[in-house]
Design a protein around this motif. Structure first.
Motif, short mmCIF file in Angstrom:
data_model
loop_
_atom_site.label_atom_id
_atom_site.label_comp_id
_atom_site.label_asym_id
_atom_site.label_seq_id
_atom_site.Cartn_x
_atom_site.Cartn_y
_atom_site.Cartn_z
N THR A 124 0.94 -1.14 -0.02
CA THR A 124 -0.04 0.12 -0.08
C THR A 124 0.98 1.38 -0.01
OG1 THR A 124 -0.31 -0.12 2.29
CG2 THR A 124 -1.92 -1.19 1.22
N HIS A 125 0.61 2.15 -0.80
CA HIS A 125 1.39 3.30 -1.23
C HIS A 125 2.53 2.82 -1.65
CE1 HIS A 125 -1.62 6.04 1.23
NE2 HIS A 125 -1.42 4.76 2.25
N GLY A 126 3.07 1.81 -2.11
CA GLY A 126 4.15 1.33 -2.75
C GLY A 126 5.09 0.77 -1.50
N ILE A 127 4.65 0.58 -0.47
CA ILE A 127 5.43 0.37 0.66
C ILE A 127 4.87 -1.27 1.24
CG2 ILE A 127 6.15 0.69 3.01
CD1 ILE A 127 7.05 2.71 0.91
N HIS A 128 5.61 -2.00 1.58
CA HIS A 128 5.43 -3.33 2.19
C HIS A 128 4.34 -3.17 3.19
CE1 HIS A 128 8.99 -6.16 0.96
NE2 HIS A 128 8.62 -5.28 -0.20
N ALA A 129 3.19 -4.01 2.94
CA ALA A 129 2.25 -3.98 3.84
C ALA A 129 1.93 -5.40 4.44
CB ALA A 129 0.68 -3.50 3.30
N GLU A 130 1.13 -6.37 4.20
CA GLU A 130 0.88 -7.66 4.49
C GLU A 130 1.20 -8.69 3.55
OE1 GLU A 130 -2.46 -7.83 6.80
OE2 GLU A 130 -1.76 -6.66 8.65
N PRO A 131 1.28 -9.84 3.75
CA PRO A 131 1.20 -10.88 2.78
C PRO A 131 -0.14 -11.07 2.09
CG PRO A 131 2.31 -11.66 4.90
CD PRO A 131 1.57 -10.47 4.98
N THR A 132 -0.05 -11.42 0.78
CA THR A 132 -1.09 -11.75 0.15
C THR A 132 -0.46 -12.80 -1.12
OG1 THR A 132 -2.89 -11.22 -1.40
CG2 THR A 132 -0.76 -10.16 -1.98
N THR A 133 -1.21 -13.12 -2.13
CA THR A 133 -0.80 -14.16 -3.27
C THR A 133 -1.01 -13.60 -4.41
OG1 THR A 133 -3.04 -15.41 -3.43
CG2 THR A 133 -1.35 -16.19 -1.49
N PHE A 134 -0.19 -14.01 -5.52
CA PHE A 134 -0.37 -13.40 -6.58
C PHE A 134 -1.91 -13.64 -7.19
CE2 PHE A 134 0.40 -13.54 -11.43
CZ PHE A 134 0.74 -11.97 -11.62
N GLY A 135 -2.26 -14.85 -6.99
CA GLY A 135 -3.26 -15.30 -7.55
C GLY A 135 -4.72 -14.43 -7.02
N ALA A 136 -4.56 -13.97 -5.61
CA ALA A 136 -5.50 -13.30 -5.23
C ALA A 136 -5.54 -11.81 -5.89
CB ALA A 136 -5.38 -12.90 -3.71
N LYS A 137 -4.53 -11.14 -6.09
CA LYS A 137 -4.22 -9.98 -6.85
C LYS A 137 -5.09 -10.23 -8.18
CE LYS A 137 -0.34 -7.96 -7.01
NZ LYS A 137 -0.28 -7.08 -6.44
N VAL A 138 -4.87 -11.23 -8.96
CA VAL A 138 -5.37 -11.41 -10.34
C VAL A 138 -6.85 -11.69 -10.15
CG1 VAL A 138 -5.15 -13.16 -12.21
CG2 VAL A 138 -3.21 -12.34 -11.28
N ALA A 139 -7.37 -12.46 -9.09
CA ALA A 139 -8.56 -12.80 -8.92
C ALA A 139 -9.48 -11.54 -8.90
CB ALA A 139 -8.65 -13.80 -7.80
N LEU A 140 -9.01 -10.69 -8.28
CA LEU A 140 -9.77 -9.20 -7.98
C LEU A 140 -9.75 -8.64 -9.48
CD1 LEU A 140 -8.22 -7.98 -4.84
CD2 LEU A 140 -10.49 -8.83 -5.41
N TRP A 141 -8.62 -8.68 -10.25
CA TRP A 141 -8.58 -8.10 -11.66
C TRP A 141 -9.81 -8.94 -12.38
CZ3 TRP A 141 -2.72 -8.75 -13.04
CH2 TRP A 141 -2.19 -8.00 -12.12
N ALA A 142 -9.89 -10.11 -12.20
CA ALA A 142 -10.78 -10.68 -13.01
C ALA A 142 -12.29 -10.42 -12.50
CB ALA A 142 -10.81 -12.47 -12.70
N LEU A 143 -12.61 -10.25 -11.47
CA LEU A 143 -13.99 -9.56 -10.98
C LEU A 143 -14.16 -8.33 -11.59
CD1 LEU A 143 -13.77 -10.78 -7.15
CD2 LEU A 143 -15.15 -11.85 -8.84
N GLN A 144 -13.27 -7.63 -11.66
CA GLN A 144 -13.31 -6.45 -12.38
C GLN A 144 -13.53 -6.43 -13.78
OE1 GLN A 144 -11.21 -3.03 -10.65
NE2 GLN A 144 -11.06 -1.63 -12.53
N VAL A 145 -13.07 -7.24 -14.39
CA VAL A 145 -13.35 -7.34 -15.72
C VAL A 145 -14.87 -8.08 -16.01
CG1 VAL A 145 -12.82 -8.99 -17.79
CG2 VAL A 145 -11.00 -7.85 -16.45
N ASP A 146 -15.05 -8.70 -15.27
CA ASP A 146 -16.68 -9.20 -15.26
C ASP A 146 -17.71 -8.16 -15.06
OD1 ASP A 146 -18.55 -11.38 -15.40
OD2 ASP A 146 -18.91 -10.94 -13.19
N ARG A 147 -17.41 -7.20 -14.23
CA ARG A 147 -18.09 -5.96 -14.11
C ARG A 147 -17.90 -5.31 -15.26
NH1 ARG A 147 -15.70 -5.99 -8.97
NH2 ARG A 147 -14.50 -4.30 -9.46
#
Length: 432
Positions: free
Chosen positions: A145-168
């Motif tokens: 967040t703000h380009g600074i390390h925040a907390e762990p996530t997964t690359f798949g979760a990042k892409v999943a949110l992209w997919a949901l936006q494309v669906d919209r």
């Protein structure tokens, strides 16, 4: 649209032979509709259909030449068509119609077909994103967040949110398709004074377009909705492109665009592998947003019509269709060839000395009896030292007399941090 960003599929929607072919079909159907209504002799309508010219490059050239005289494209088109059909049957072409009856109906027809192509491209892009999201559901990386390390996530979760936006965005494209899949053949000010409403209904049925009340023109809020759908998909593609550009930076290097044999990243520096596709998508999205503004300005016309919108639409409607379709196709190719680097993602996550677990530590200390402010100050004090001195965050916490070490195992458990991501991935079911 310049050839660099054109596609054969969208060219086939907006080319001059296709455009004039649409005009011709509207005219012929209107003549046949008049024949159904008993206004035009049935034989004359049949002759118009039989003798109608082929809409090819030669036909286009004749219209352009005639327009040099008429200084009016629809009038030139009508002259050329009537000349090809010959009198007396040809005189029934354009009977009771005004230019916008033909032009607006054909334009909505084109936008509907362009929307169909974009919906198909959005569906293909969505399938790629869903596949990638599931493939990398457990590929751990640092969230920023703000380009600074925040907390762990997964690359798949990042892409999943992209997919949901494309669906919209796909839903927006479908809604825009419905908004523009309309037509009007109601005359100079929309009053049907010289054309029966049943002729409009006849033509609409044949073309699969819905007749709508209008002035001389179809209301331009429909066109601006179409342009918004194009701009929105461009913004979504840019969202992904900007993220991929950041992740490809040398200092980050968590993903990398594909690089084919023989490709050159720089004319001067042989080592370069630049994020050219992502940067192109970012740039073209700016054009899509600019076109939306022009489309919104086309909504307000004088009285029952003027032509201030016409010149604008000749540029922005084909171009926005082309660019929205192009960026989706270009992004899909980028993603299909994307190199994902899980080891580098893990290394970057580890590079901040375990500080990514600061919030779980804070909450654990609160659970152990500290006030939130006390816990915050303890965690912040150790976190700042870890960062400033390059020391392991957990080791500092374990040496702090104010910290109950028994809470640290759970706080530093990566699996706990990611345990609820299944909620995100469940949303992907059935999207393709």
């Amino acid at each position: 649209m310049i050839p660099r960003y054109s596609t054969p599929e969208m060219d086939a929607v907006w080319s001059d032979p296709v455009r004039f072919g649409r005009w011709l079909e509207v005219e012929l159907l209107a003549t046949e509709g008049h024949a159904e209504a008993g206004v035009v002799p049935a034989q004359a309508a049949a002759i118009c259909r039989a003798n109608a010219p082929v809409s090819d490059e030669a036909f286009v050239q004749k219209i352009h030449e005639r327009e040099q005289i008429t200084d009016h494209d629809v009038a030139a088109f009508v002259d050329v068509v009537q000349d090809a059909i010959n009198d007396p049957a040809g005189s029934w072409i354009h009977y009771g119609l005004t230019s916008s009856d033909v032009g607006d109906t054909a334009l909505c027809w084109a936008m509907r077909d362009a929307a169909d192509l974009m919906i198909e491209a959005a569906t293909d892009l969505l399938a790629t994103l869903v596949r990638m999201a599931r493939e990398h559901a457990d590929t751990v990386m640092i969230g920023r967040t703000h380009g600074i390390h925040a907390e762990p996530t997964t690359f798949g979760a990042k892409v999943a949110l992209w997919a949901l936006q494309v669906d919209r965005d796909r839903a927006r494209l479908r809604a825009a398709r419905d908004a523009v899949a309309v037509m009007k053949l109601s005359g100079a000010v929309g009053t049907y004074s010289n054309i029966p409403p049943e002729v409009e209904a006849f033509v609409g049925d044949k073309l699969g377009l819905t007749p709508v009340p209008a002035t001389q023109v179809v209301a331009r809020d429909r066109h601006s909705e179409f342009l918004y759908a194009c701009a929105s998909i461009g913004a979504t593609c840019e969202l992904m492109a900007v993220e991929l550009r950041h992740l490809q930076r040398t200092e980050v290097r968590e993903v990398q665009e594909g690089f084919k044999p023989g490709q050159k990243g720089s004319s001067a520096m042989p080592h370069k592998r630049n994020p050219i596709s992502a940067e192109t998508i970012s740039g073209l999205s700016r054009v899509l947003r600019s076109n939306l503004l022009a489309g919104l300005q086309d909504v307000a016309l004088w009285h029952e019509r003027d032509i201030s919108h016409s010149s604008v639409e000749r540029v922005i409607l084909p171009d926005s269709s082309q660019l929205a379709y192009y960026v989706m196709r270009r992004l899909k190719r980028l993603l299909d060839g994307l190199v994902v680097m899980p080891e580098r993602m893990q290394a970057n996550l580890d590079a901040s000395y375990g500080l990514v677990f600061s919030q779980p530590v804070l909450l654990s200390l609160v659970q152990s009896g500290k006030t939130r402010d006390e816990a915050y100050r303890i965690v912040q004090r150790n976190a700042m030292r870890a960062w400033d001195e390059g020391l392991d965050f957990r080791t500092l916490l374990e040496a702090d007399d104010e910290v109950d070490n028994s809470v640290l195992d759970d706080a530093f458990d990566l699996r706990r941090s990611l345990s609820n991501l299944n909620i995100v991935f469940a949303q992907l079911d059935g999207l393709e």
